[in-house]
Design a protein around this motif. Structure first.
Motif, mmCIF file in Angstrom:
data_model
loop_
_atom_site.group_PDB
_atom_site.id
_atom_site.type_symbol
_atom_site.label_atom_id
_atom_site.label_comp_id
_atom_site.label_asym_id
_atom_site.label_seq_id
_atom_site.Cartn_x
_atom_site.Cartn_y
_atom_site.Cartn_z
ATOM 1 N N PRO A 47 31.744 118.933 77.620
ATOM 2 C CA PRO A 47 30.484 117.848 77.574
ATOM 3 C C PRO A 47 30.697 116.741 76.795
ATOM 4 N N LYS A 48 30.032 115.691 77.404
ATOM 5 C CA LYS A 48 30.489 114.374 76.535
ATOM 6 C C LYS A 48 29.194 113.738 75.896
ATOM 7 N N THR A 49 27.914 114.494 76.096
ATOM 8 C CA THR A 49 26.612 114.048 75.254
ATOM 9 C C THR A 49 25.896 115.371 74.626
ATOM 10 N N ALA A 77 33.492 113.550 73.081
ATOM 11 C CA ALA A 77 33.447 115.059 73.539
ATOM 12 C C ALA A 77 34.216 115.824 72.627
ATOM 13 N N ASN A 81 32.265 118.974 71.043
ATOM 14 C CA ASN A 81 32.685 120.602 71.305
ATOM 15 C C ASN A 81 33.619 121.264 70.440
#
Length: 158
Positions: A47-49, A77, A81
């Protein structure tokens, strides 16, 4: 937490001598370039947000600064993460990143990003926090919980 340029220089030199440290697999005796690249690729492809709409205003502002500053050198990300969850882990990481010429992070930025990342971990990564706290000595655990509660008073000890 205060970031001093001299301490940052010492930290940078020490981390350079030690290699890549936290990015190396825990079981590796020497950094394995292929393993590190695979690990970073896995982090970067996650996930990037982060949904911060329910976070306090201070943390929403911290998220914006985090996204702006940290994305200058790597994908956003990667830290999102990451399995870093304890205040000491984030403090070390942020100090290293402040040394990167492209980061353009000052002491105040580092503190705001630190506060955001510790808060976020205490909300979004509770199971990882629980696991990480269980591996600490009693004194280290008490200190880590104290720092987390200083930033997120609603944090309950897992």
């Amino acid at each position: 937490m205060r970031f001093f340029p001299k301490q940052l220089a010492i930290l940078f030199i020490a981390s350079s001598i030690a290699g890549i440290g936290a990015l190396a697999p825990a079981h590796a005796e020497e950094p394995d370039s292929a393993a590190i690249k695979a690990h970073l690729k896995a982090l970067d492809s996650g996930p990037k947000t982060i949904g911060v709409t329910k976070y306090p205003d201070e943390q929403k502002a911290g998220y914006k600064l985090f996204a702006k500053k940290c994305s200058k050198c790597h994908t956003i990300a990667r830290p999102i993460n990451s399995d870093f969850v304890l205040p000491a882990q984030w403090q070390r990481y942020i100090k290293r990143m402040m040394f990167k010429p492209n980061s353009q992070m000052n002491d105040a930025d580092g503190k705001r990003i630190f506060r955001f990342l510790v808060y976020d971990a205490s909300v979004r990564k509770r199971e990882l926090v629980k696991k990480a706290l269980s591996s600490l000595s009693a004194g280290e655990r008490t200190e880590a919980i104290g720092k987390i509660k200083e930033i997120n008073p609603a944090f309950t000890t897992p």
